[in-house]
Design a protein around this motif. Structure first.
Motif, PDB file in Angstrom:
ATOM      1  N   VAL A   1       4.014 -14.194 -88.764  1.00  0.00           N
ATOM      2  CA  VAL A   1       2.876 -13.998 -87.856  1.00  0.00           C
ATOM      3  C   VAL A   1       3.112 -12.768 -87.000  1.00  0.00           C
ATOM      4  CG1 VAL A   1       1.649 -14.935 -85.846  1.00  0.00           C
ATOM      5  CG2 VAL A   1       2.159 -16.414 -87.789  1.00  0.00           C
ATOM      6  N   GLN A   2       2.073 -11.976 -86.843  1.00  0.00           N
ATOM      7  CA  GLN A   2       2.065 -10.860 -85.892  1.00  0.00           C
ATOM      8  C   GLN A   2       1.151 -11.239 -84.740  1.00  0.00           C
ATOM      9  OE1 GLN A   2       1.140  -6.881 -87.452  1.00  0.00           O
ATOM     10  NE2 GLN A   2      -0.109  -6.478 -85.642  1.00  0.00           N
ATOM     11  N   VAL A   3       1.659 -11.101 -83.510  1.00  0.00           N
ATOM     12  CA  VAL A   3       0.878 -11.446 -82.320  1.00  0.00           C
ATOM     13  C   VAL A   3       0.534 -10.161 -81.575  1.00  0.00           C
ATOM     14  CG1 VAL A   3       0.826 -12.713 -80.151  1.00  0.00           C
ATOM     15  CG2 VAL A   3       1.989 -13.695 -82.131  1.00  0.00           C
ATOM     16  N   GLY A   4      -0.750  -9.844 -81.495  1.00  0.00           N
ATOM     17  CA  GLY A   4      -1.212  -8.638 -80.817  1.00  0.00           C
ATOM     18  C   GLY A   4      -1.396  -7.471 -81.763  1.00  0.00           C
ATOM     19  N   LEU A   5      -2.314  -6.565 -81.392  1.00  0.00           N
ATOM     20  CA  LEU A   5      -2.605  -5.351 -82.173  1.00  0.00           C
ATOM     21  C   LEU A   5      -2.899  -5.689 -83.636  1.00  0.00           C
ATOM     22  CD1 LEU A   5       0.094  -2.884 -80.750  1.00  0.00           C
ATOM     23  CD2 LEU A   5      -2.226  -3.313 -79.927  1.00  0.00           C
ATOM     24  N   SER A   6      -3.743  -6.662 -83.839  1.00  0.00           N
ATOM     25  CA  SER A   6      -4.015  -7.138 -85.198  1.00  0.00           C
ATOM     26  C   SER A   6      -4.761  -6.122 -86.057  1.00  0.00           C
ATOM     27  CB  SER A   6      -4.814  -8.451 -85.137  1.00  0.00           C
ATOM     28  OG  SER A   6      -6.014  -8.282 -84.387  1.00  0.00           O
ATOM     29  N   ASP A   7      -5.281  -5.064 -85.452  1.00  0.00           N
ATOM     30  CA  ASP A   7      -5.918  -4.000 -86.245  1.00  0.00           C
ATOM     31  C   ASP A   7      -4.891  -3.184 -87.027  1.00  0.00           C
ATOM     32  OD1 ASP A   7      -8.446  -4.701 -85.408  1.00  0.00           O
ATOM     33  OD2 ASP A   7      -8.485  -3.275 -83.745  1.00  0.00           O
ATOM     34  N   TYR A   8      -3.619  -3.326 -86.686  1.00  0.00           N
ATOM     35  CA  TYR A   8      -2.548  -2.573 -87.332  1.00  0.00           C
ATOM     36  C   TYR A   8      -1.602  -3.560 -88.000  1.00  0.00           C
ATOM     37  CZ  TYR A   8      -4.546   0.708 -84.039  1.00  0.00           C
ATOM     38  OH  TYR A   8      -5.442   1.467 -83.330  1.00  0.00           O
ATOM     39  N   ASP A   9      -1.341  -3.342 -89.271  1.00  0.00           N
ATOM     40  CA  ASP A   9      -0.571  -4.299 -90.064  1.00  0.00           C
ATOM     41  C   ASP A   9       0.913  -3.951 -90.016  1.00  0.00           C
ATOM     42  OD1 ASP A   9       0.310  -6.212 -91.744  1.00  0.00           O
ATOM     43  OD2 ASP A   9      -0.807  -5.539 -93.512  1.00  0.00           O
ATOM     44  N   PHE A  10       1.633  -4.549 -89.075  1.00  0.00           N
ATOM     45  CA  PHE A  10       3.069  -4.336 -88.973  1.00  0.00           C
ATOM     46  C   PHE A  10       3.860  -5.274 -89.874  1.00  0.00           C
ATOM     47  CE2 PHE A  10       1.784  -2.827 -84.581  1.00  0.00           C
ATOM     48  CZ  PHE A  10       1.887  -1.484 -84.915  1.00  0.00           C
ATOM     49  N   LEU A  11       3.166  -6.106 -90.647  1.00  0.00           N
ATOM     50  CA  LEU A  11       3.805  -6.973 -91.642  1.00  0.00           C
ATOM     51  C   LEU A  11       3.610  -6.444 -93.058  1.00  0.00           C
ATOM     52  CD1 LEU A  11       2.725 -10.456 -90.249  1.00  0.00           C
ATOM     53  CD2 LEU A  11       5.012  -9.460 -90.128  1.00  0.00           C
ATOM     54  N   ALA A  12       3.106  -5.235 -93.193  1.00  0.00           N
ATOM     55  CA  ALA A  12       2.726  -4.714 -94.509  1.00  0.00           C
ATOM     56  C   ALA A  12       3.883  -4.689 -95.492  1.00  0.00           C
ATOM     57  CB  ALA A  12       2.137  -3.311 -94.353  1.00  0.00           C
ATOM     58  N   CYS A  13       5.095  -4.419 -95.046  1.00  0.00           N
ATOM     59  CA  CYS A  13       6.246  -4.297 -95.947  1.00  0.00           C
ATOM     60  C   CYS A  13       7.026  -5.593 -96.090  1.00  0.00           C
ATOM     61  CB  CYS A  13       7.177  -3.182 -95.467  1.00  0.00           C
ATOM     62  SG  CYS A  13       6.482  -1.526 -95.689  1.00  0.00           S
ATOM     63  N   ASN A  14       6.528  -6.669 -95.527  1.00  0.00           N
ATOM     64  CA  ASN A  14       7.220  -7.945 -95.638  1.00  0.00           C
ATOM     65  C   ASN A  14       6.696  -8.724 -96.847  1.00  0.00           C
ATOM     66  OD1 ASN A  14       7.076 -11.125 -94.616  1.00  0.00           O
ATOM     67  ND2 ASN A  14       9.026 -10.114 -94.304  1.00  0.00           N
ATOM     68  N   ARG A  15       7.601  -9.434 -97.561  1.00  0.00           N
ATOM     69  CA  ARG A  15       7.242 -10.126 -98.792  1.00  0.00           C
ATOM     70  C   ARG A  15       7.052 -11.629 -98.630  1.00  0.00           C
ATOM     71  NH1 ARG A  15      12.053  -7.405-102.133  1.00  0.00           N
ATOM     72  NH2 ARG A  15      12.875  -7.290-100.016  1.00  0.00           N
ATOM     73  N   ILE A  16       7.030 -12.121 -97.396  1.00  0.00           N
ATOM     74  CA  ILE A  16       6.714 -13.533 -97.176  1.00  0.00           C
ATOM     75  C   ILE A  16       5.280 -13.797 -97.646  1.00  0.00           C
ATOM     76  CG2 ILE A  16       6.272 -15.236 -95.363  1.00  0.00           C
ATOM     77  CD1 ILE A  16       8.678 -14.157 -93.869  1.00  0.00           C
ATOM     78  N   PRO A  17       5.026 -14.885 -98.382  1.00  0.00           N
ATOM     79  CA  PRO A  17       3.711 -15.078 -99.004  1.00  0.00           C
ATOM     80  C   PRO A  17       2.560 -15.295 -98.028  1.00  0.00           C
ATOM     81  CG  PRO A  17       5.122 -16.999 -99.348  1.00  0.00           C
ATOM     82  CD  PRO A  17       5.994 -15.921 -98.787  1.00  0.00           C
ATOM     83  N   TRP A  18       2.808 -15.872 -96.841  1.00  0.00           N
ATOM     84  CA  TRP A  18       1.718 -16.172 -95.910  1.00  0.00           C
ATOM     85  C   TRP A  18       1.871 -15.333 -94.649  1.00  0.00           C
ATOM     86  CZ3 TRP A  18       0.788 -17.913 -90.981  1.00  0.00           C
ATOM     87  CH2 TRP A  18      -0.512 -18.378 -90.712  1.00  0.00           C
ATOM     88  N   HIS A  19       0.887 -14.466 -94.386  1.00  0.00           N
ATOM     89  CA  HIS A  19       0.857 -13.640 -93.180  1.00  0.00           C
ATOM     90  C   HIS A  19      -0.314 -14.063 -92.303  1.00  0.00           C
ATOM     91  CE1 HIS A  19       3.103  -9.977 -95.135  1.00  0.00           C
ATOM     92  NE2 HIS A  19       3.849 -11.068 -95.037  1.00  0.00           N
ATOM     93  N   GLY A  20      -0.067 -14.165 -91.012  1.00  0.00           N
ATOM     94  CA  GLY A  20      -1.126 -14.477 -90.069  1.00  0.00           C
ATOM     95  C   GLY A  20      -1.131 -13.477 -88.925  1.00  0.00           C
ATOM     96  N   TYR A  21      -2.312 -13.286 -88.309  1.00  0.00           N
ATOM     97  CA  TYR A  21      -2.464 -12.319 -87.221  1.00  0.00           C
ATOM     98  C   TYR A  21      -3.160 -13.014 -86.062  1.00  0.00           C
ATOM     99  CZ  TYR A  21      -1.221  -9.213 -90.971  1.00  0.00           C
ATOM    100  OH  TYR A  21      -0.552  -8.623 -92.013  1.00  0.00           O
ATOM    101  N   ALA A  22      -2.475 -13.043 -84.929  1.00  0.00           N
ATOM    102  CA  ALA A  22      -2.974 -13.748 -83.759  1.00  0.00           C
ATOM    103  C   ALA A  22      -3.003 -12.813 -82.562  1.00  0.00           C
ATOM    104  CB  ALA A  22      -2.088 -14.969 -83.453  1.00  0.00           C
TER     105      ALA A  22
END
Length: 247
Positions: free
Chosen positions: A38-59
């Motif tokens: 999960v990324q919390v804040g600045l959800s317009d920018y994908d700071f999880l893009a290089c992560n390979r965990i199957p489920w990404h969430g933006y809060a």
């Protein structure tokens, strides 16, 4: 946080900062595994893009987030996330301790936390003192990285890595930023602690847990056969194969 997100999108200085933070997050999250990130804040920018965990969430408080929430009160179950990313979440909150407590709560044991923050001991910090704290990003908290690491340690969040970025003076004009970008390479080698922004990586440690290793035991050697030639205290051992006559 919304004002800071607008500043990132609309200013040349914000774009300069965004590029450097993206590089940091891409590297920091690349080798983290698990089931939920999960990324919390600045959800317009994908700071999880290089992560390979199957489920990404933006809060966060932004309208484009998957979950609208405050970073100080995360709507996730305890011990449910393997990776939590907080870009400047401690800078733009009135409850930084509560944000870190929530981070510790929602992470699984050995889960990872990655965050960024503004460094007061930098040219950016000096600019904040001169300009005042009315507008973003200067309205942020600007905690020192040492202070953040102290808070983490009290919450069983063990800092495991850090990085520094954005060494150029915080000029508003892009042409001036371009002239001073040589300071990024010089600063990284010469005065890394004076960067405008720091990044910290941490792992949640669980007190009382220990890794249980297999109880491997060495195999016992073959006992062999007792033959004449020794005494009661030091018998001679001979293998079965030696007993077989050779033709």
């Amino acid at each position: 946080m919304e004002a800071f997100a607008d500043w990132l999108a609309s200013s040349e200085l914000g774009q300069y900062l965004l590029c450097r933070e993206q590089v940091f997050f891409d590297r920091a999250v690349a080798d983290t595994f698990g089931f939920r990130a999960v990324q919390v804040g600045l959800s317009d920018y994908d700071f999880l893009a290089c992560n390979r965990i199957p489920w990404h969430g933006y809060a966060g408080p932004e309208a484009g987030a998957d979950v609208i929430c405050d970073a100080a009160f995360l709507p996730f179950d305890s011990r449910s996330l393997d990776l939590l990313v907080l870009p400047h979440a401690l800078d733009f909150t009135s409850e930084p301790h509560q944000v870190l407590r929530e981070a510790e709560r929602v992470l699984v044991p050995e889960g990872r936390l990655v965050l960024t923050g503004f460094n007061p001991a930098s040219l950016w910090g000096i600019c904040r003192l001169l300009r005042g704290k009315r507008d973003a990003p200067w309205s942020g908290n600007f905690f020192t990285p040492a202070r953040i690491r102290d808070w983490m340690t009290l919450l069983q969040l063990e800092p495991t890595g850090s990085a520094f970025m954005a060494y150029s003076p915080p000029f508003a004009r892009g042409d001036w930023l371009a002239r001073w970008q040589f300071m990024d390479s010089i600063g990284e080698r010469g005065w890394p602690l004076l960067a405008g922004v720091y990044g910290i990586e941490a792992v949640k440690r669980q007190r009382g847990m220990r890794l249980i290793m297999p109880n491997w035991k060495p195999a016992k050697a073959g006992s062999g056969l007792m033959v004449a030639g020794g005494n009661e205290r030091h018998p001679v051992k001979q293998s079965v194969q030696d007993e077989i006559p050779h033709g």
